[in-house]
Design a protein around this motif. Structure first.
Motif, PDB file in Angstrom:
ATOM      1  N   UNK A  24       0.826  -1.200   0.000  1.00 16.15           N
ATOM      2  CA  UNK A  24       0.000   0.000   0.000  1.00 16.15           C
ATOM      3  C   UNK A  24       0.869   1.262   0.000  1.00 16.15           C
ATOM      4  N   UNK A  25       1.941   1.258   0.806  1.00 12.97           N
ATOM      5  CA  UNK A  25       2.858   2.394   0.835  1.00 12.97           C
ATOM      6  C   UNK A  25       3.502   2.608  -0.528  1.00 12.97           C
ATOM      7  N   UNK A  26       3.954   1.518  -1.135  1.00 13.24           N
ATOM      8  CA  UNK A  26       4.589   1.610  -2.453  1.00 13.24           C
ATOM      9  C   UNK A  26       3.612   2.195  -3.472  1.00 13.24           C
ATOM     10  N   UNK A  27       2.375   1.719  -3.447  1.00 12.17           N
ATOM     11  CA  UNK A  27       1.369   2.222  -4.387  1.00 12.17           C
ATOM     12  C   UNK A  27       1.064   3.696  -4.115  1.00 12.17           C
ATOM     13  N   UNK A  28       0.926   4.058  -2.861  1.00 16.03           N
ATOM     14  CA  UNK A  28       0.626   5.449  -2.473  1.00 16.03           C
ATOM     15  C   UNK A  28       1.716   6.410  -2.944  1.00 16.03           C
ATOM     16  N   UNK A  29       2.971   5.967  -2.856  1.00 19.30           N
ATOM     17  CA  UNK A  29       4.104   6.820  -3.190  1.00 19.30           C
ATOM     18  C   UNK A  29       4.542   6.697  -4.647  1.00 19.30           C
ATOM     19  N   UNK A  30       4.010   5.689  -5.347  1.00 13.16           N
ATOM     20  CA  UNK A  30       4.435   5.456  -6.724  1.00 13.16           C
ATOM     21  C   UNK A  30       5.812   4.822  -6.799  1.00 13.16           C
ATOM     22  N   UNK A  36      10.850   0.977  -2.077  1.00 13.49           N
ATOM     23  CA  UNK A  36      10.272   1.219  -0.758  1.00 13.49           C
ATOM     24  C   UNK A  36      11.083   0.513   0.321  1.00 13.49           C
ATOM     25  N   UNK A  37      11.451  -0.738   0.088  1.00 11.54           N
ATOM     26  CA  UNK A  37      12.258  -1.473   1.072  1.00 11.54           C
ATOM     27  C   UNK A  37      13.586  -0.772   1.320  1.00 11.54           C
ATOM     28  N   UNK A  38      14.221  -0.309   0.253  1.00 11.50           N
ATOM     29  CA  UNK A  38      15.477   0.432   0.374  1.00 11.50           C
ATOM     30  C   UNK A  38      15.272   1.677   1.237  1.00 11.50           C
ATOM     31  N   UNK A  39      14.220   2.434   0.955  1.00 11.92           N
ATOM     32  CA  UNK A  39      13.938   3.671   1.699  1.00 11.92           C
ATOM     33  C   UNK A  39      13.639   3.392   3.165  1.00 11.92           C
ATOM     34  N   UNK A  40      12.785   2.403   3.425  1.00 14.93           N
ATOM     35  CA  UNK A  40      12.448   2.070   4.814  1.00 14.93           C
ATOM     36  C   UNK A  40      13.686   1.626   5.589  1.00 14.93           C
ATOM     37  N   UNK A  41      14.526   0.831   4.948  1.00 16.92           N
ATOM     38  CA  UNK A  41      15.757   0.373   5.606  1.00 16.92           C
ATOM     39  C   UNK A  41      16.644   1.568   5.951  1.00 16.92           C
ATOM     40  N   UNK A  42      16.770   2.516   5.021  1.00 17.98           N
ATOM     41  CA  UNK A  42      17.587   3.699   5.269  1.00 17.98           C
ATOM     42  C   UNK A  42      17.024   4.521   6.429  1.00 17.98           C
ATOM     43  N   UNK A  43      15.699   4.680   6.471  1.00 16.02           N
ATOM     44  CA  UNK A  43      15.078   5.445   7.556  1.00 16.02           C
ATOM     45  C   UNK A  43      15.241   4.743   8.896  1.00 16.02           C
TER      46      UNK A  43
END
Length: 114
Positions: A24-30, A36-43
């Protein structure tokens, strides 16, 4: 490396919708799931997001994404930077529009309806 635009969008979305699934997050953000996994891991590595499993969920693999106090602070900083960039872009667009209007006014015989 995450851009300010990525950080802004992701932190804002997580703050407003902490219980969205990764799909859902990936779809929301495009984003793709990989991005998304890369971004979440970085955060998470920066300490800006805490990930917790839903304990009372029928789907035990569901997660809850919560901004840490450091994440809230980063969201405020990145929002200010993102706003400043957008204001600068807006100013440049206004200058371009003014120049185009002046150019059109100087050559009215070549005008066509838009």
């Amino acid at each position: 490396m995450l851009t300010d635009a990525d950080r802004y969008q992701l932190l804002r979305t997580l703050e407003n919708n902490p219980n969205l699934s990764q799909r859902q997050l990936a779809a929301e953000l495009g984003y793709s799931l990989g991005k998304l996994n890369y971004c979440l891991k970085a955060l998470k590595e920066k300490g800006w997001v805490k990930v917790e499993n839903f304990r009372n969920s029928e789907n035990k693999s569901a997660y809850f994404y919560k901004l840490t106090p450091a994440g809230v602070g980063e969201r405020a900083r990145v929002t200010r930077r993102f706003l400043q960039k957008k204001l600068e872009e807006h100013e440049q667009i206004e200058k371009q529009i003014a120049a185009l209007k002046q150019e059109v006014a100087q050559h009215p015989e070549k005008q066509r309806p838009v």
